[in-house]
Motif scaffolding. Structure first.
Motif, PDB file in Angstrom:
ATOM      1  N   ALA A  24       4.793   0.316  23.522  1.00  0.00           N
ATOM      2  CA  ALA A  24       5.281   1.190  22.459  1.00  0.00           C
ATOM      3  C   ALA A  24       4.119   1.927  21.791  1.00  0.00           C
ATOM      4  O   ALA A  24       4.194   3.133  21.525  1.00  0.00           O
ATOM      5  CB  ALA A  24       6.064   0.396  21.426  1.00  0.00           C
ATOM      6  N   ALA A  25       3.038   1.192  21.535  1.00  0.00           N
ATOM      7  CA  ALA A  25       1.860   1.823  20.930  1.00  0.00           C
ATOM      8  C   ALA A  25       1.267   2.871  21.874  1.00  0.00           C
ATOM      9  O   ALA A  25       0.906   3.970  21.451  1.00  0.00           O
ATOM     10  CB  ALA A  25       0.821   0.766  20.570  1.00  0.00           C
ATOM     11  N   GLY A  26       1.168   2.531  23.158  1.00  0.00           N
ATOM     12  CA  GLY A  26       0.639   3.478  24.137  1.00  0.00           C
ATOM     13  C   GLY A  26       1.497   4.721  24.251  1.00  0.00           C
ATOM     14  O   GLY A  26       0.984   5.853  24.324  1.00  0.00           O
ATOM     15  N   ALA A  27       2.812   4.538  24.267  1.00  0.00           N
ATOM     16  CA  ALA A  27       3.711   5.694  24.355  1.00  0.00           C
ATOM     17  C   ALA A  27       3.637   6.540  23.094  1.00  0.00           C
ATOM     18  O   ALA A  27       3.721   7.785  23.163  1.00  0.00           O
ATOM     19  CB  ALA A  27       5.140   5.227  24.607  1.00  0.00           C
ATOM     20  N   ALA A  28       3.444   5.914  21.930  1.00  0.00           N
ATOM     21  CA  ALA A  28       3.308   6.667  20.679  1.00  0.00           C
ATOM     22  C   ALA A  28       2.018   7.495  20.701  1.00  0.00           C
ATOM     23  O   ALA A  28       2.007   8.664  20.283  1.00  0.00           O
ATOM     24  CB  ALA A  28       3.327   5.720  19.486  1.00  0.00           C
ATOM     25  N   VAL A  29       0.933   6.905  21.180  1.00  0.00           N
ATOM     26  CA  VAL A  29      -0.338   7.647  21.293  1.00  0.00           C
ATOM     27  C   VAL A  29      -0.166   8.806  22.262  1.00  0.00           C
ATOM     28  O   VAL A  29      -0.634   9.931  22.003  1.00  0.00           O
ATOM     29  CB  VAL A  29      -1.483   6.699  21.736  1.00  0.00           C
ATOM     30  CG1 VAL A  29      -2.720   7.475  22.145  1.00  0.00           C
ATOM     31  CG2 VAL A  29      -1.801   5.706  20.627  1.00  0.00           C
ATOM     32  N   TRP A  30       0.499   8.549  23.383  1.00  0.00           N
ATOM     33  CA  TRP A  30       0.769   9.598  24.366  1.00  0.00           C
ATOM     34  C   TRP A  30       1.551  10.741  23.712  1.00  0.00           C
ATOM     35  O   TRP A  30       1.223  11.926  23.901  1.00  0.00           O
ATOM     36  CB  TRP A  30       1.538   8.992  25.533  1.00  0.00           C
ATOM     37  CG  TRP A  30       1.971   9.912  26.621  1.00  0.00           C
ATOM     38  CD1 TRP A  30       1.302  10.984  27.120  1.00  0.00           C
ATOM     39  CD2 TRP A  30       3.184   9.838  27.362  1.00  0.00           C
ATOM     40  NE1 TRP A  30       2.026  11.570  28.126  1.00  0.00           N
ATOM     41  CE2 TRP A  30       3.185  10.882  28.302  1.00  0.00           C
ATOM     42  CE3 TRP A  30       4.262   8.970  27.337  1.00  0.00           C
ATOM     43  CZ2 TRP A  30       4.226  11.094  29.188  1.00  0.00           C
ATOM     44  CZ3 TRP A  30       5.297   9.175  28.227  1.00  0.00           C
ATOM     45  CH2 TRP A  30       5.279  10.225  29.135  1.00  0.00           C
ATOM     46  N   LEU A  31       2.564  10.405  22.918  1.00  0.00           N
ATOM     47  CA  LEU A  31       3.362  11.420  22.234  1.00  0.00           C
ATOM     48  C   LEU A  31       2.504  12.242  21.271  1.00  0.00           C
ATOM     49  O   LEU A  31       2.584  13.475  21.252  1.00  0.00           O
ATOM     50  CB  LEU A  31       4.524  10.762  21.486  1.00  0.00           C
ATOM     51  CG  LEU A  31       5.397  11.691  20.635  1.00  0.00           C
ATOM     52  CD1 LEU A  31       6.059  12.753  21.513  1.00  0.00           C
ATOM     53  CD2 LEU A  31       6.450  10.879  19.883  1.00  0.00           C
ATOM     54  N   ASP A  40       4.504  20.938  26.709  1.00  0.00           N
ATOM     55  CA  ASP A  40       5.882  21.408  26.814  1.00  0.00           C
ATOM     56  C   ASP A  40       6.853  20.418  26.158  1.00  0.00           C
ATOM     57  O   ASP A  40       6.566  19.236  26.010  1.00  0.00           O
ATOM     58  CB  ASP A  40       6.254  21.640  28.281  1.00  0.00           C
ATOM     59  CG  ASP A  40       6.246  20.360  29.102  1.00  0.00           C
ATOM     60  OD1 ASP A  40       5.430  19.470  28.798  1.00  0.00           O
ATOM     61  OD2 ASP A  40       7.057  20.263  30.037  1.00  0.00           O
ATOM     62  N   ALA A  41       8.000  20.938  25.789  1.00  0.00           N
ATOM     63  CA  ALA A  41       8.992  20.137  25.073  1.00  0.00           C
ATOM     64  C   ALA A  41       9.510  18.981  25.927  1.00  0.00           C
ATOM     65  O   ALA A  41       9.800  17.900  25.395  1.00  0.00           O
ATOM     66  CB  ALA A  41      10.150  21.026  24.627  1.00  0.00           C
ATOM     67  N   THR A  42       9.613  19.183  27.226  1.00  0.00           N
ATOM     68  CA  THR A  42      10.119  18.130  28.104  1.00  0.00           C
ATOM     69  C   THR A  42       9.193  16.921  28.104  1.00  0.00           C
ATOM     70  O   THR A  42       9.647  15.772  28.005  1.00  0.00           O
ATOM     71  CB  THR A  42      10.290  18.655  29.539  1.00  0.00           C
ATOM     72  OG1 THR A  42      11.126  19.811  29.511  1.00  0.00           O
ATOM     73  CG2 THR A  42      10.909  17.611  30.431  1.00  0.00           C
ATOM     74  N   GLY A  43       7.914  17.154  28.180  1.00  0.00           N
ATOM     75  CA  GLY A  43       6.944  16.061  28.153  1.00  0.00           C
ATOM     76  C   GLY A  43       6.981  15.314  26.834  1.00  0.00           C
ATOM     77  O   GLY A  43       6.898  14.081  26.799  1.00  0.00           O
ATOM     78  N   ARG A  44       7.102  16.059  25.740  1.00  0.00           N
ATOM     79  CA  ARG A  44       7.186  15.412  24.420  1.00  0.00           C
ATOM     80  C   ARG A  44       8.463  14.588  24.302  1.00  0.00           C
ATOM     81  O   ARG A  44       8.457  13.503  23.732  1.00  0.00           O
ATOM     82  CB  ARG A  44       7.100  16.454  23.308  1.00  0.00           C
ATOM     83  CG  ARG A  44       5.730  17.100  23.230  1.00  0.00           C
ATOM     84  CD  ARG A  44       5.596  17.970  21.998  1.00  0.00           C
ATOM     85  NE  ARG A  44       6.727  18.894  21.872  1.00  0.00           N
ATOM     86  CZ  ARG A  44       6.629  20.208  21.826  1.00  0.00           C
ATOM     87  NH1 ARG A  44       5.442  20.779  21.887  1.00  0.00           N
ATOM     88  NH2 ARG A  44       7.688  20.963  21.703  1.00  0.00           N
ATOM     89  N   LEU A  45       9.560  15.117  24.867  1.00  0.00           N
ATOM     90  CA  LEU A  45      10.819  14.384  24.821  1.00  0.00           C
ATOM     91  C   LEU A  45      10.713  13.072  25.610  1.00  0.00           C
ATOM     92  O   LEU A  45      11.135  12.010  25.139  1.00  0.00           O
ATOM     93  CB  LEU A  45      11.959  15.245  25.381  1.00  0.00           C
ATOM     94  CG  LEU A  45      13.325  14.553  25.444  1.00  0.00           C
ATOM     95  CD1 LEU A  45      13.828  14.226  24.049  1.00  0.00           C
ATOM     96  CD2 LEU A  45      14.315  15.425  26.184  1.00  0.00           C
ATOM     97  N   VAL A  46      10.136  13.132  26.795  1.00  0.00           N
ATOM     98  CA  VAL A  46       9.983  11.929  27.620  1.00  0.00           C
ATOM     99  C   VAL A  46       9.108  10.904  26.897  1.00  0.00           C
ATOM    100  O   VAL A  46       9.436   9.710  26.839  1.00  0.00           O
ATOM    101  CB  VAL A  46       9.404  12.278  29.006  1.00  0.00           C
ATOM    102  CG1 VAL A  46       8.990  11.024  29.762  1.00  0.00           C
ATOM    103  CG2 VAL A  46      10.414  13.081  29.811  1.00  0.00           C
TER     104      VAL A  46
END
Length: 147
Positions: A24-31, A40-46
């Motif tokens: 979850a922390a890694g995905a939040a940093v990625w976001l 792009d919006a698609t990457g941010r959504l994923v």
């Protein structure tokens, strides 16, 4: 005949819950990095969906501990909104559901219970919920219920 154990508890493995928090922390940093890079919006959504999904899984694994507990009086099931207690008199049945998914045999513990209003509920627990083989847990629950 007593086994000397007043209460038995089953929970998701602590290492798996910790891994969910790290994910979850890694995905939040990625976001955040995607937002800062104006991706792009698609990457941010994923990334956002991944972060949210992992956060919910980690929160559930943390809050719902122990997921299932059994004692001489009945069973207690814990979820995100707290524990629910079912005395043995309201546990209608304990079964193991065996299925084949993705070429693998899996098992679930099924508990048929009656809630406070008398409505039937079906509670399902898998290996990730219990941290043990569901077939072993069903046997332990069944023997505890028979006492």
């Amino acid at each position: 005949m007593s086994d000397g154990v007043e209460e038995q508890r089953w929970s998701p493995p602590a290492a798996l819950v910790a891994l969910a928090w790290l994910g979850a922390a890694g995905a939040a940093v990625w976001l955040v990095l995607l937002i800062l890079a104006h991706a792009d919006a698609t990457g941010r959504l994923v990334a956002g969906v991944a972060a949210l999904g992992l956060l919910v899984a980690a929160l559930f694994g943390t809050v719902a501990r122990p997921r299932l507990a059994a004692d001489p009086g009945g069973v207690t099931v814990r979820g995100l909104f707290g524990p629910r207690r079912y005395p043995w008199s309201r546990v209608e049945g304990i079964r193991v559901l065996r299925t084949r998914r993705l070429g693998r045999d899996t098992s679930l513990v099924e508990l048929d219970v009656l809630d406070e209003g008398g409505a039937e509920r079906l509670l399902l627990f898998g290996r990730l919920d219990l941290g043990e083989d569901p077939e072993d847990v069903a046997g332990q629950l069944d023997s505890r219920r028979m006492r």
